[in-house]
Design a protein around this motif. Structure first.
Motif, PDB file in Angstrom:
ATOM      1  N   GLY A 155      36.519  31.452  -4.212  1.00 46.51           N
ATOM      2  CA  GLY A 155      35.201  30.850  -3.793  1.00 46.51           C
ATOM      3  C   GLY A 155      34.165  31.472  -2.641  1.00 46.51           C
ATOM      4  O   GLY A 155      33.197  31.267  -2.589  1.00 46.51           O
ATOM      5  N   LEU A 156      35.320  32.423  -2.251  1.00 47.64           N
ATOM      6  CA  LEU A 156      34.569  32.889  -1.036  1.00 47.64           C
ATOM      7  C   LEU A 156      34.574  35.259  -0.932  1.00 47.64           C
ATOM      8  O   LEU A 156      34.303  35.627  -0.469  1.00 47.64           O
ATOM      9  CB  LEU A 156      35.092  33.220   0.789  1.00 47.64           C
ATOM     10  CG  LEU A 156      35.215  31.767   0.898  1.00 47.64           C
ATOM     11  CD1 LEU A 156      35.647  31.332   1.835  1.00 47.64           C
ATOM     12  CD2 LEU A 156      33.535  31.181   1.481  1.00 47.64           C
ATOM     13  N   ILE A 157      34.721  34.724  -2.178  1.00 50.00           N
ATOM     14  CA  ILE A 157      35.091  36.585  -3.354  1.00 50.00           C
ATOM     15  C   ILE A 157      34.198  37.124  -2.966  1.00 50.00           C
ATOM     16  O   ILE A 157      33.757  38.207  -1.940  1.00 50.00           O
ATOM     17  CB  ILE A 157      35.851  36.344  -4.050  1.00 50.00           C
ATOM     18  CG1 ILE A 157      36.494  38.261  -4.313  1.00 50.00           C
ATOM     19  CG2 ILE A 157      35.007  35.938  -4.902  1.00 50.00           C
ATOM     20  CD1 ILE A 157      36.898  38.078  -5.787  1.00 50.00           C
ATOM     21  N   PRO A 161      40.811  25.593  -3.417  1.00 52.61           N
ATOM     22  CA  PRO A 161      42.947  24.787  -4.113  1.00 52.61           C
ATOM     23  C   PRO A 161      43.114  24.156  -5.499  1.00 52.61           C
ATOM     24  O   PRO A 161      44.142  23.420  -5.642  1.00 52.61           O
ATOM     25  CB  PRO A 161      42.022  23.713  -2.972  1.00 52.61           C
ATOM     26  CG  PRO A 161      41.847  24.553  -1.899  1.00 52.61           C
ATOM     27  CD  PRO A 161      40.922  25.906  -2.690  1.00 52.61           C
ATOM     28  N   ALA A 162      41.813  23.501  -5.865  1.00 51.15           N
ATOM     29  CA  ALA A 162      41.735  23.209  -7.434  1.00 51.15           C
ATOM     30  C   ALA A 162      43.007  23.745  -8.267  1.00 51.15           C
ATOM     31  O   ALA A 162      43.832  23.278  -8.613  1.00 51.15           O
ATOM     32  CB  ALA A 162      40.431  23.108  -8.017  1.00 51.15           C
ATOM     33  N   ALA A 163      43.834  25.433  -7.932  1.00 50.74           N
ATOM     34  CA  ALA A 163      44.161  25.567  -8.895  1.00 50.74           C
ATOM     35  C   ALA A 163      45.233  25.167  -8.077  1.00 50.74           C
ATOM     36  O   ALA A 163      45.921  24.880  -9.351  1.00 50.74           O
ATOM     37  CB  ALA A 163      43.943  27.356  -8.489  1.00 50.74           C
ATOM     38  N   VAL A 164      45.756  25.234  -7.579  1.00 47.65           N
ATOM     39  CA  VAL A 164      47.070  24.603  -6.762  1.00 47.65           C
ATOM     40  C   VAL A 164      47.118  23.345  -7.396  1.00 47.65           C
ATOM     41  O   VAL A 164      48.230  22.547  -7.695  1.00 47.65           O
ATOM     42  CB  VAL A 164      47.494  24.134  -5.458  1.00 47.65           C
ATOM     43  CG1 VAL A 164      48.594  23.992  -5.219  1.00 47.65           C
ATOM     44  CG2 VAL A 164      47.580  26.024  -5.037  1.00 47.65           C
ATOM     45  N   VAL A 165      46.177  22.286  -7.520  1.00 46.93           N
ATOM     46  CA  VAL A 165      45.936  21.018  -7.762  1.00 46.93           C
ATOM     47  C   VAL A 165      46.280  20.977  -9.035  1.00 46.93           C
ATOM     48  O   VAL A 165      47.588  20.376 -10.067  1.00 46.93           O
ATOM     49  CB  VAL A 165      45.182  20.446  -8.056  1.00 46.93           C
ATOM     50  CG1 VAL A 165      44.817  18.829  -8.216  1.00 46.93           C
ATOM     51  CG2 VAL A 165      44.831  19.673  -6.048  1.00 46.93           C
ATOM     52  N   THR A 166      46.295  21.452 -10.097  1.00 46.94           N
ATOM     53  CA  THR A 166      46.408  22.012 -11.934  1.00 46.94           C
ATOM     54  C   THR A 166      47.929  22.048 -11.852  1.00 46.94           C
ATOM     55  O   THR A 166      48.462  22.100 -12.827  1.00 46.94           O
ATOM     56  CB  THR A 166      45.026  23.010 -12.146  1.00 46.94           C
ATOM     57  OG1 THR A 166      43.622  22.525 -11.670  1.00 46.94           O
ATOM     58  CG2 THR A 166      45.805  23.332 -13.576  1.00 46.94           C
ATOM     59  N   ALA A 167      47.689  23.338 -11.042  1.00 49.84           N
ATOM     60  CA  ALA A 167      49.582  23.378 -11.181  1.00 49.84           C
ATOM     61  C   ALA A 167      50.801  22.377 -10.602  1.00 49.84           C
ATOM     62  O   ALA A 167      51.147  21.988 -11.407  1.00 49.84           O
ATOM     63  CB  ALA A 167      49.422  25.049 -10.352  1.00 49.84           C
ATOM     64  N   LEU A 168      50.664  21.663  -9.986  1.00 49.93           N
ATOM     65  CA  LEU A 168      51.325  20.942  -9.522  1.00 49.93           C
ATOM     66  C   LEU A 168      51.165  19.518 -10.560  1.00 49.93           C
ATOM     67  O   LEU A 168      52.100  18.520 -10.598  1.00 49.93           O
ATOM     68  CB  LEU A 168      50.566  19.817  -7.955  1.00 49.93           C
ATOM     69  CG  LEU A 168      50.275  20.369  -6.793  1.00 49.93           C
ATOM     70  CD1 LEU A 168      50.190  19.671  -5.896  1.00 49.93           C
ATOM     71  CD2 LEU A 168      51.916  21.052  -6.745  1.00 49.93           C
ATOM     72  N   ALA A 169      50.114  19.604 -11.102  1.00 53.69           N
ATOM     73  CA  ALA A 169      50.318  18.922 -12.768  1.00 53.69           C
ATOM     74  C   ALA A 169      51.408  18.474 -13.148  1.00 53.69           C
ATOM     75  O   ALA A 169      51.779  17.224 -13.605  1.00 53.69           O
ATOM     76  CB  ALA A 169      48.822  18.713 -13.296  1.00 53.69           C
ATOM     77  N   VAL A 173      37.671  29.391  -9.595  1.00 61.12           N
ATOM     78  CA  VAL A 173      38.488  28.478  -9.818  1.00 61.12           C
ATOM     79  C   VAL A 173      39.727  29.314  -8.509  1.00 61.12           C
ATOM     80  O   VAL A 173      40.779  29.629  -8.263  1.00 61.12           O
ATOM     81  CB  VAL A 173      38.769  27.484 -10.124  1.00 61.12           C
ATOM     82  CG1 VAL A 173      40.941  27.650 -10.612  1.00 61.12           C
ATOM     83  CG2 VAL A 173      38.594  26.425 -10.282  1.00 61.12           C
ATOM     84  N   ALA A 174      39.369  30.853  -9.336  1.00 61.02           N
ATOM     85  CA  ALA A 174      40.125  31.795  -9.654  1.00 61.02           C
ATOM     86  C   ALA A 174      39.635  33.090  -9.887  1.00 61.02           C
ATOM     87  O   ALA A 174      38.111  33.612 -10.830  1.00 61.02           O
ATOM     88  CB  ALA A 174      41.969  32.010 -10.050  1.00 61.02           C
ATOM     89  N   HIS A 175      40.582  34.011  -9.006  1.00 59.70           N
ATOM     90  CA  HIS A 175      39.802  35.724  -9.551  1.00 59.70           C
ATOM     91  C   HIS A 175      41.020  35.915  -9.707  1.00 59.70           C
ATOM     92  O   HIS A 175      42.546  36.464  -9.249  1.00 59.70           O
ATOM     93  CB  HIS A 175      39.179  36.885  -8.667  1.00 59.70           C
ATOM     94  CG  HIS A 175      39.441  38.114  -9.336  1.00 59.70           C
ATOM     95  ND1 HIS A 175      38.468  38.681 -10.257  1.00 59.70           N
ATOM     96  CD2 HIS A 175      40.213  38.887  -8.643  1.00 59.70           C
ATOM     97  CE1 HIS A 175      38.640  39.648 -10.076  1.00 59.70           C
ATOM     98  NE2 HIS A 175      39.432  39.974  -9.168  1.00 59.70           N
TER      99      HIS A 175
END
Length: 465
Positions: A237-239, A277-285, A421-423
């Motif tokens: 989000g800050l890239i 952080p949303a990318a990690v939430v998705t991975a944890l699911a 969410v990611a680059h």
């Protein structure tokens, strides 16, 4: 039939034969001629897979980074002492080494975060030159470090640090026999770590699929009640903020549209992974055990890219341990307390039991009223059991949790990031590397043929029916 029609037909037949040869390559799912005479190819899913084992193209990406760090650590240009080897730590804008005092602060803050989880047996994935190993091992019952650079593993092994072991392995290889053997030696046969740490390594990951594989491996390795710490993460989000700052530093006289265009182009072609952080939430699911996630701000004193654009995540694994339940934690807005100085405002906000103070603007990323730096919050909290957090939705906002164990938020409350969410750098790597491999393949199979332009597209772009 005219000569032009004949030539067109011959060219199409030739392109079709070339596409057929390329389609037979095991790294290609399909290939067909493009209207301009080139060939469009789609990478085979097995070639780019992260699980159950990295595919060959993904392995090449990982090996490329391993070669970089093998060289960086071998040259040792930033080696100040055995326990302070800062090789590779350079500012993005100038290329100059980051200040030693700032890097010591960076190390200390990471050590603080790890020790706050009270680990006894730690597995560090990507231990590098041992910046953390040298400081953590005296505080632990046992430490095992892995790294892809053999020179780093050899140096740390030769250092003879008590109750430690070092082994060459990639981040996804937590279940590899050599890693298990090292843990058996240091922790005891079959004993699991109660903390798995990978700090300042995710930028070298190819994509979110590989991040997910590493997270799943770390979560499988750690015992119930333990933690997985993902540190020094570049925030997607800050890239654009990051590259805008870099481009402005390089060309102070350029107008804003020019800087914006350059920053967007640089961000698009960036070769390092960043994620929210949303990318990690998705991975944890996709994993079975309960996990609670807290998102922490970097609180070093110096204003650099390591403070502005990075953050830490702590994953608390297994059933929730004793502590205030979510419904017992009071939430209060920073706006309600911001009339006085930072220390006084926090003192007023934290009185009255478990609390999370939210909505604190990050002064490093904007000049909103009552904005505060993460460092100023840490200074104001000195001596208290508290944590400086990063808002999971908006990295420009901070929060404070007191006591620190109030910080974790249920992963079911999925963050809604304000930016991407990611680059992911891996698609860029595949578009560059796969045509190189296929041109070599054609030269071996048809040495008399000039390879056409080969373009990698995804499955929705190739026009195949």
């Amino acid at each position: 039939m005219s000569d032009n029609t004949t030539n067109t037909s011959t060219t199409a037949e030739h392109a079709g034969r070339i596409a057929g040869l390329l389609a037979a390559h095991p790294w290609v799912a399909r290939a067909h001629p493009a209207p301009d005479g080139g060939v469009l190819v789609v990478a085979h899913p097995d070639a780019v897979a992260a699980e159950p084992e990295p595919g060959p193209l993904l392995r090449e990406h990982l090996e490329q980074w391993a070669e970089v760090y093998e060289w960086v650590y071998e040259t040792g240009e930033g080696r100040h002492a055995d326990d302070l080897d800062l090789s590779g730590w350079r500012a993005s804008d100038t290329g100059a080494p980051l200040p030693e005092a700032h890097m010591r602060d960076w190390v200390d803050r990471t050590v603080d975060l790890v020790l706050a989880q009270r680990p006894a047996r730690l597995l560090e994935l990507g231990c590098g030159t041992g910046l953390l190993a040298h400081r953590l091992h005296p505080r632990l019952d046992g430490y095992v470090g892995t790294d892809v650079a053999q020179v780093a593993v050899d140096r740390l092994t030769a250092a003879g640090l008590p109750r430690t072991a070092f082994v060459r392995a990639a981040a996804h290889e937590t279940a590899a026999p050599r890693v298990r053997d090292a843990m058996d030696t240091v922790f005891g046969p079959g004993t699991r770590p109660d903390c798995v740490l990978f700090n300042s390594v995710t930028q070298c990951f190819p994509d979110l699929a590989y991040l997910t594989a590493v997270l799943h491996g770390a979560l499988s390795a750690v015992e119930d009640g333990g933690t997985v710490i993902v540190g020094d993460i570049r925030h997607s989000g800050l890239i654009l903020d990051h590259f805008t700052r870099l481009e402005r530093a390089r060309d102070p006289e350029a107008d804003d549209p020019t800087i914006a265009a350059r920053a967007a182009a640089a961000a698009e072609t960036d070769e390092e992974l960043s994620f929210a952080p949303a990318a990690v939430v998705t991975a944890l699911a996709a994993q079975p055990r309960p996990v609670r996630m807290s998102v922490h701000a970097r609180t070093m004193a110096e204003d650099t890219e390591l403070t502005r654009y990075r953050y830490d995540i702590v994953l608390h694994v297994g059933p929730q341990t004793a502590g205030p339940a979510d419904h017992q934690v009071r939430r209060t807005s920073w706006d309600a307390h911001r009339g006085s100085g930072t220390r006084e405002a926090l003192r007023a906000a934290l009185d009255g039991g478990p609390v999370v103070v939210h909505g604190i603007p990050n002064a490093l990323l904007g000049d909103a009223p009552a904005a505060v730096t993460p460092y100023a919050l840490r200074q104001a909290l000195e001596g208290r059991d508290a944590a400086v957090l990063l808002d999971a939705d908006d990295p420009r906002m901070l929060a404070v949790a007191a006591p620190a164990r109030c910080a974790p938020a249920a992963t079911g409350d999925a963050p809604r990031p304000t930016g991407p969410v990611a680059h992911e750098p891996f698609p860029l790597f595949v578009r560059r590397r796969l045509p190189e491999v296929l041109r070599d393949h054609l030269r071996r199979a048809r040495p008399d043929t000039t390879p056409p332009v080969i373009t990698v597209v995804d499955g929705t772009e190739d026009g195949a029916t």
